[in-house]
Design a protein around this motif. Sequence first.
Motif, PDB file in Angstrom:
ATOM      1  N   ASP A   1       0.822  -1.215   0.000  1.00  0.00           N
ATOM      2  CA  ASP A   1       0.000   0.000   0.000  1.00  0.00           C
ATOM      3  C   ASP A   1       0.853   1.260   0.000  1.00  0.00           C
ATOM      4  O   ASP A   1       0.485   2.254  -0.611  1.00  0.00           O
ATOM      5  N   ILE A   2       1.993   1.193   0.672  1.00  0.00           N
ATOM      6  CA  ILE A   2       2.872   2.356   0.707  1.00  0.00           C
ATOM      7  C   ILE A   2       3.379   2.691  -0.693  1.00  0.00           C
ATOM      8  O   ILE A   2       3.463   3.861  -1.071  1.00  0.00           O
ATOM      9  N   LEU A   3       3.682   1.685  -1.492  1.00  0.00           N
ATOM     10  CA  LEU A   3       4.116   1.931  -2.866  1.00  0.00           C
ATOM     11  C   LEU A   3       2.987   2.528  -3.681  1.00  0.00           C
ATOM     12  O   LEU A   3       3.190   3.460  -4.450  1.00  0.00           O
ATOM     13  N   ARG A   4       1.792   1.989  -3.519  1.00  0.00           N
ATOM     14  CA  ARG A   4       0.635   2.483  -4.269  1.00  0.00           C
ATOM     15  C   ARG A   4       0.429   3.974  -4.004  1.00  0.00           C
ATOM     16  O   ARG A   4       0.158   4.743  -4.924  1.00  0.00           O
TER      17      ARG A   4
ATOM     18  N   GLY B   1      12.294   5.084   4.396  1.00  0.00           N
ATOM     19  CA  GLY B   1      13.011   4.451   3.293  1.00  0.00           C
ATOM     20  C   GLY B   1      13.163   2.948   3.444  1.00  0.00           C
ATOM     21  O   GLY B   1      13.030   2.201   2.481  1.00  0.00           O
ATOM     22  N   ARG B   2      13.411   2.471   4.650  1.00  0.00           N
ATOM     23  CA  ARG B   2      13.548   1.023   4.884  1.00  0.00           C
ATOM     24  C   ARG B   2      12.234   0.292   4.633  1.00  0.00           C
ATOM     25  O   ARG B   2      12.226  -0.797   4.066  1.00  0.00           O
ATOM     26  N   GLU B   3      11.145   0.896   5.042  1.00  0.00           N
ATOM     27  CA  GLU B   3       9.824   0.300   4.820  1.00  0.00           C
ATOM     28  C   GLU B   3       9.523   0.198   3.321  1.00  0.00           C
ATOM     29  O   GLU B   3       9.031  -0.826   2.836  1.00  0.00           O
ATOM     30  N   ILE B   4       9.855   1.248   2.598  1.00  0.00           N
ATOM     31  CA  ILE B   4       9.650   1.247   1.145  1.00  0.00           C
ATOM     32  C   ILE B   4      10.545   0.192   0.499  1.00  0.00           C
ATOM     33  O   ILE B   4      10.115  -0.534  -0.397  1.00  0.00           O
ATOM     34  N   GLU B   5      11.768   0.091   0.982  1.00  0.00           N
ATOM     35  CA  GLU B   5      12.694  -0.900   0.435  1.00  0.00           C
ATOM     36  C   GLU B   5      12.160  -2.321   0.643  1.00  0.00           C
ATOM     37  O   GLU B   5      12.244  -3.159  -0.257  1.00  0.00           O
ATOM     38  N   ARG B   6      11.584  -2.592   1.799  1.00  0.00           N
ATOM     39  CA  ARG B   6      10.982  -3.915   2.046  1.00  0.00           C
ATOM     40  C   ARG B   6       9.818  -4.182   1.096  1.00  0.00           C
ATOM     41  O   ARG B   6       9.656  -5.295   0.588  1.00  0.00           O
TER      42      ARG B   6
ATOM     43  N   LEU C   1       9.512  -2.930  -1.913  1.00  0.00           N
ATOM     44  CA  LEU C   1      10.117  -3.183  -3.229  1.00  0.00           C
ATOM     45  C   LEU C   1      10.672  -4.607  -3.307  1.00  0.00           C
ATOM     46  O   LEU C   1      10.527  -5.277  -4.326  1.00  0.00           O
ATOM     47  N   GLN C   2      11.276  -5.075  -2.224  1.00  0.00           N
ATOM     48  CA  GLN C   2      11.771  -6.450  -2.191  1.00  0.00           C
ATOM     49  C   GLN C   2      10.622  -7.440  -2.341  1.00  0.00           C
ATOM     50  O   GLN C   2      10.769  -8.461  -3.015  1.00  0.00           O
ATOM     51  N   ALA C   3       9.491  -7.138  -1.742  1.00  0.00           N
ATOM     52  CA  ALA C   3       8.320  -8.007  -1.848  1.00  0.00           C
ATOM     53  C   ALA C   3       7.821  -8.087  -3.293  1.00  0.00           C
ATOM     54  O   ALA C   3       7.223  -9.088  -3.694  1.00  0.00           O
ATOM     55  N   LEU C   4       8.071  -7.037  -4.075  1.00  0.00           N
ATOM     56  CA  LEU C   4       7.713  -7.042  -5.500  1.00  0.00           C
ATOM     57  C   LEU C   4       8.701  -7.862  -6.326  1.00  0.00           C
ATOM     58  O   LEU C   4       8.442  -8.147  -7.490  1.00  0.00           O
ATOM     59  N   GLY C   5       9.834  -8.156  -5.743  1.00  0.00           N
ATOM     60  CA  GLY C   5      10.851  -8.922  -6.461  1.00  0.00           C
ATOM     61  C   GLY C   5      12.034  -8.098  -6.909  1.00  0.00           C
ATOM     62  O   GLY C   5      12.856  -8.569  -7.690  1.00  0.00           O
ATOM     63  N   CYS C   6      12.130  -6.861  -6.457  1.00  0.00           N
ATOM     64  CA  CYS C   6      13.265  -6.007  -6.823  1.00  0.00           C
ATOM     65  C   CYS C   6      14.517  -6.504  -6.131  1.00  0.00           C
ATOM     66  O   CYS C   6      14.605  -6.504  -4.917  1.00  0.00           O
ATOM     67  N   GLN C   7      15.476  -6.935  -6.917  1.00  0.00           N
ATOM     68  CA  GLN C   7      16.745  -7.385  -6.381  1.00  0.00           C
ATOM     69  C   GLN C   7      17.821  -6.973  -7.355  1.00  0.00           C
ATOM     70  O   GLN C   7      17.885  -7.564  -8.423  1.00  0.00           O
ATOM     71  N   PRO C   8      18.609  -5.962  -7.143  1.00  0.00           N
ATOM     72  CA  PRO C   8      18.620  -5.093  -5.974  1.00  0.00           C
ATOM     73  C   PRO C   8      17.387  -4.192  -5.950  1.00  0.00           C
ATOM     74  O   PRO C   8      16.691  -4.065  -6.951  1.00  0.00           O
TER      75      PRO C   8
END
Length: 107
Positions: free
Chosen positions: A2-5, A49-54, A56-63
């Motif tokens: 939701d934060i990304l949305r 920023g850490r919450e957003i990064e998590r 993004l990781q859940a979306l499959g962003c690596q890095p």
Amino acid sequence: MDILRLLIDERAVVIFSRSTCGICYSMKQLISSYGANPTVYELDEMANGREIERALQALGCQPTVPAVFIGQRFIGGANEVISLQVQGGLVPLLLDAGAIWIWNRAT
């Protein structure tokens, strides 16, 4: 998620980045070179920023950065954006998203 949305909603181009990331800088320059004005979130300068990064990781962003969204759709990182650009698919996406309005390809 939701934060990304909340961060990408109603924005034509969004790039999640870090201020010290050279590849992120290149992605911002590439997309801007077509006349787009991306919304850029520098994760290392954001309190959440850490919450957003998590997320993004859940979306499959690596890095996790750069992470590029065009037309509220997750495109991917640098490899995916460069691949789109080489295949001629980046400009149509930017046009469809309303990030650019006209494109005159030099002959």
